[in-house]
Design a protein around this motif. Structure first.
Motif, PDB file in Angstrom:
ATOM      1  N   ALA A  84      52.064  32.923  48.552  1.00  0.00           N
ATOM      2  CA  ALA A  84      51.626  34.400  49.015  1.00  0.00           C
ATOM      3  C   ALA A  84      50.448  34.326  50.078  1.00  0.00           C
ATOM      4  CB  ALA A  84      51.610  36.039  48.634  1.00  0.00           C
ATOM      5  N   ALA A  85      49.506  33.548  49.454  1.00  0.00           N
ATOM      6  CA  ALA A  85      48.327  33.790  50.151  1.00  0.00           C
ATOM      7  C   ALA A  85      48.291  32.589  51.235  1.00  0.00           C
ATOM      8  CB  ALA A  85      47.506  33.353  48.861  1.00  0.00           C
ATOM      9  N   VAL A  86      48.923  31.760  50.974  1.00  0.00           N
ATOM     10  CA  VAL A  86      49.125  30.593  51.796  1.00  0.00           C
ATOM     11  C   VAL A  86      49.722  30.815  53.022  1.00  0.00           C
ATOM     12  CG1 VAL A  86      49.550  27.840  52.716  1.00  0.00           C
ATOM     13  CG2 VAL A  86      48.417  28.588  50.168  1.00  0.00           C
ATOM     14  N   ALA A  87      51.173  31.734  53.029  1.00  0.00           N
ATOM     15  CA  ALA A  87      51.630  32.154  53.570  1.00  0.00           C
ATOM     16  C   ALA A  87      50.922  33.263  55.323  1.00  0.00           C
ATOM     17  CB  ALA A  87      52.801  32.792  52.901  1.00  0.00           C
ATOM     18  N   GLU A  88      50.234  34.020  54.130  1.00  0.00           N
ATOM     19  CA  GLU A  88      49.867  34.995  55.582  1.00  0.00           C
ATOM     20  C   GLU A  88      48.287  33.651  56.571  1.00  0.00           C
ATOM     21  OE1 GLU A  88      48.756  38.697  52.324  1.00  0.00           O
ATOM     22  OE2 GLU A  88      47.240  37.348  52.799  1.00  0.00           O
ATOM     23  N   THR A  89      48.401  32.839  55.968  1.00  0.00           N
ATOM     24  CA  THR A  89      47.066  32.397  56.897  1.00  0.00           C
ATOM     25  C   THR A  89      47.978  31.935  58.646  1.00  0.00           C
ATOM     26  OG1 THR A  89      47.841  30.092  55.746  1.00  0.00           O
ATOM     27  CG2 THR A  89      46.039  31.602  55.014  1.00  0.00           C
ATOM     28  N   TRP A  90      49.588  31.762  57.786  1.00  0.00           N
ATOM     29  CA  TRP A  90      49.851  30.652  58.887  1.00  0.00           C
ATOM     30  C   TRP A  90      51.333  31.998  59.824  1.00  0.00           C
ATOM     31  CZ3 TRP A  90      53.259  29.266  54.064  1.00  0.00           C
ATOM     32  CH2 TRP A  90      54.135  29.451  54.649  1.00  0.00           C
ATOM     33  N   LEU A  91      51.013  33.540  58.927  1.00  0.00           N
ATOM     34  CA  LEU A  91      52.720  34.225  59.790  1.00  0.00           C
ATOM     35  C   LEU A  91      51.159  35.244  59.985  1.00  0.00           C
ATOM     36  CD1 LEU A  91      54.556  35.001  56.620  1.00  0.00           C
ATOM     37  CD2 LEU A  91      55.034  33.482  58.833  1.00  0.00           C
ATOM     38  N   GLY A  92      50.099  35.107  59.834  1.00  0.00           N
ATOM     39  CA  GLY A  92      49.352  36.618  60.543  1.00  0.00           C
ATOM     40  C   GLY A  92      49.816  37.854  59.900  1.00  0.00           C
ATOM     41  N   LYS A  93      50.133  37.742  59.060  1.00  0.00           N
ATOM     42  CA  LYS A  93      50.629  39.591  58.442  1.00  0.00           C
ATOM     43  C   LYS A  93      50.284  39.283  56.652  1.00  0.00           C
ATOM     44  CE  LYS A  93      54.167  39.225  60.503  1.00  0.00           C
ATOM     45  NZ  LYS A  93      55.854  38.617  61.001  1.00  0.00           N
ATOM     46  N   PRO A  94      50.822  40.788  56.082  1.00  0.00           N
ATOM     47  CA  PRO A  94      50.872  40.206  55.158  1.00  0.00           C
ATOM     48  C   PRO A  94      51.904  40.244  54.075  1.00  0.00           C
ATOM     49  CG  PRO A  94      49.776  43.035  55.360  1.00  0.00           C
ATOM     50  CD  PRO A  94      50.652  41.870  57.042  1.00  0.00           C
ATOM     51  N   VAL A  95      51.703  39.259  53.001  1.00  0.00           N
ATOM     52  CA  VAL A  95      52.429  38.378  52.741  1.00  0.00           C
ATOM     53  C   VAL A  95      52.313  39.283  50.956  1.00  0.00           C
ATOM     54  CG1 VAL A  95      54.275  36.391  51.831  1.00  0.00           C
ATOM     55  CG2 VAL A  95      53.391  36.715  54.160  1.00  0.00           C
ATOM     56  N   ILE A  96      53.297  39.715  49.903  1.00  0.00           N
ATOM     57  CA  ILE A  96      53.235  40.105  48.711  1.00  0.00           C
ATOM     58  C   ILE A  96      53.752  40.388  47.561  1.00  0.00           C
ATOM     59  CG2 ILE A  96      52.442  43.171  47.380  1.00  0.00           C
ATOM     60  CD1 ILE A  96      52.321  44.002  50.547  1.00  0.00           C
ATOM     61  N   SER A  97      53.261  39.342  46.571  1.00  0.00           N
ATOM     62  CA  SER A  97      53.575  39.053  45.664  1.00  0.00           C
ATOM     63  C   SER A  97      53.406  40.109  44.481  1.00  0.00           C
ATOM     64  CB  SER A  97      52.964  37.741  45.221  1.00  0.00           C
ATOM     65  OG  SER A  97      51.967  37.996  44.237  1.00  0.00           O
ATOM     66  N   ASN A  98      54.916  40.137  43.457  1.00  0.00           N
ATOM     67  CA  ASN A  98      54.706  41.015  42.592  1.00  0.00           C
ATOM     68  C   ASN A  98      53.992  40.526  41.942  1.00  0.00           C
ATOM     69  OD1 ASN A  98      57.659  42.390  40.656  1.00  0.00           O
ATOM     70  ND2 ASN A  98      56.020  43.107  41.134  1.00  0.00           N
ATOM     71  N   ASN A  99      53.163  39.528  41.448  1.00  0.00           N
ATOM     72  CA  ASN A  99      52.258  39.875  40.229  1.00  0.00           C
ATOM     73  C   ASN A  99      51.224  40.069  40.461  1.00  0.00           C
ATOM     74  OD1 ASN A  99      54.381  38.761  38.014  1.00  0.00           O
ATOM     75  ND2 ASN A  99      53.777  36.839  38.846  1.00  0.00           N
ATOM     76  N   THR A 100      50.883  39.624  41.522  1.00  0.00           N
ATOM     77  CA  THR A 100      49.335  40.224  42.595  1.00  0.00           C
ATOM     78  C   THR A 100      49.288  41.453  42.453  1.00  0.00           C
ATOM     79  OG1 THR A 100      49.096  37.700  43.794  1.00  0.00           O
ATOM     80  CG2 THR A 100      47.641  39.752  44.311  1.00  0.00           C
ATOM     81  N   VAL A 101      50.413  41.977  43.073  1.00  0.00           N
ATOM     82  CA  VAL A 101      49.910  43.901  43.563  1.00  0.00           C
ATOM     83  C   VAL A 101      49.931  44.220  42.237  1.00  0.00           C
ATOM     84  CG1 VAL A 101      52.568  44.549  43.518  1.00  0.00           C
ATOM     85  CG2 VAL A 101      50.606  45.029  45.387  1.00  0.00           C
ATOM     86  N   LEU A 102      50.221  43.945  41.593  1.00  0.00           N
ATOM     87  CA  LEU A 102      50.230  44.568  40.096  1.00  0.00           C
ATOM     88  C   LEU A 102      49.153  44.669  39.554  1.00  0.00           C
ATOM     89  CD1 LEU A 102      53.925  44.328  37.891  1.00  0.00           C
ATOM     90  CD2 LEU A 102      53.022  45.681  38.349  1.00  0.00           C
ATOM     91  N   TYR A 103      48.563  42.902  39.592  1.00  0.00           N
ATOM     92  CA  TYR A 103      47.188  43.418  38.965  1.00  0.00           C
ATOM     93  C   TYR A 103      46.197  44.028  40.044  1.00  0.00           C
ATOM     94  CZ  TYR A 103      43.524  40.666  36.224  1.00  0.00           C
ATOM     95  OH  TYR A 103      42.679  40.393  35.351  1.00  0.00           O
TER      96      TYR A 103
END
Length: 248
Positions: A206-225
């Motif tokens: 998800a973190a890497v995908a944001e760099t090529w998509l230019g938009k938020p990519v939110i993973s369930n575990n990251t958003v919980l933490y």
């Protein structure tokens, strides 16, 4: 005296016993002097290929959540994350306050973070309403996920399930599969991409995908933490794990 390894914050995390992704992913997100302490909801690795099977897994999670919370509260954490997907307890917005109150009671009144609140907070921070969603499920599970987001007021542009047949198999989803499905569901009509399913190891992708998509990519575990940290006074900008932790 404070805890020697976690003087800033001790986080209790409860996960299904079949889950092998949430614990290592959340460990990687810890700021300095914050510690995680995991309890497990005991469930079977049962089939989720049809509606009765999927409902059985959800009921097993619900039955085992309170005992798992109680098992971790005895180490005296400062807060508790219930690391399950939003649909595990979702019976509509009107039921959420009741469910959250029951979790807090099981946690002896400690703050509790659940996926509905965390995801809503993140999408509000980004100002995103039109979303594409990745799930680990077959269509029967996707229906529950769609209902959660629609009931929460979001416009689901696209949703794709990865077809995992049981809870433990969800951890077998590869980063290549995740990359391909993110590329498939993205488009100019999508403001953010959201992944549900805490046994999907998507934090890094998800973190890497944001760099090529230019938009938020939110993973369930990251958003919980992220939500647990921010609600409990930890404002550190954690870099290398996506824009949510580094910018919000």
């Amino acid at each position: 005296m404070t805890d020697s390894l976690g003087p800033r914050l001790k986080v209790g995390v409860v996960v299904p016993s079949t889950n092998t992704s949430a614990q290592p992913e959340m460990e990687a997100l810890r700021p300095h002097q914050v510690t995680n302490h995991t309890g497990r909801m005991v469930i079977g690795d049962d089939s989720m290929v049809d509606e009765p099977g999927f409902d059985h897994v959800m009921r097993s999670i619900r039955r085992s959540t309170h005992p798992a919370i109680k098992s971790v509260v005895s180490c005296r954490p400062d807060c508790v994350i219930v690391a399950v997907s939003p649909e595990s307890y979702w019976e509509g917005p009107d039921s959420h306050a009741r469910v959250l109150a029951s979790m807090r009671e099981a946690a002896d009144g400690l703050p509790v973070t659940m996926s509905p609140d965390a995801i809503n907070a993140a999408l509000t921070a980004y100002g995103a309403r039109r979303i594409a969603v990745v799930t680990p499920y077959l269509p029967v599970g996707d229906d529950s996920v769609s209902r959660f987001f629609k009931d929460s007021g979001y416009d689901i542009v696209r949703i794709r399930g990865l077809g995992m047949p049981s809870p433990a198999k969800i951890s077998h989803v590869s980063e290549t599969q995740l990359r391909d499905v993110v590329e498939e569901i993205d488009g100019p009509d999508v403001e953010a991409i959201v992944q549900v399913g805490t046994n999907v190891a998507m934090a890094r992708l998800a973190a890497v995908a944001e760099t090529w998509l230019g938009k938020p990519v939110i993973s369930n575990n990251t958003v919980l933490y992220w939500h647990a940290l921010r609600r409990n006074g930890i404002q550190d900008r954690v870099h290398g794990h996506g824009s949510l932790l580094s910018e919000h």
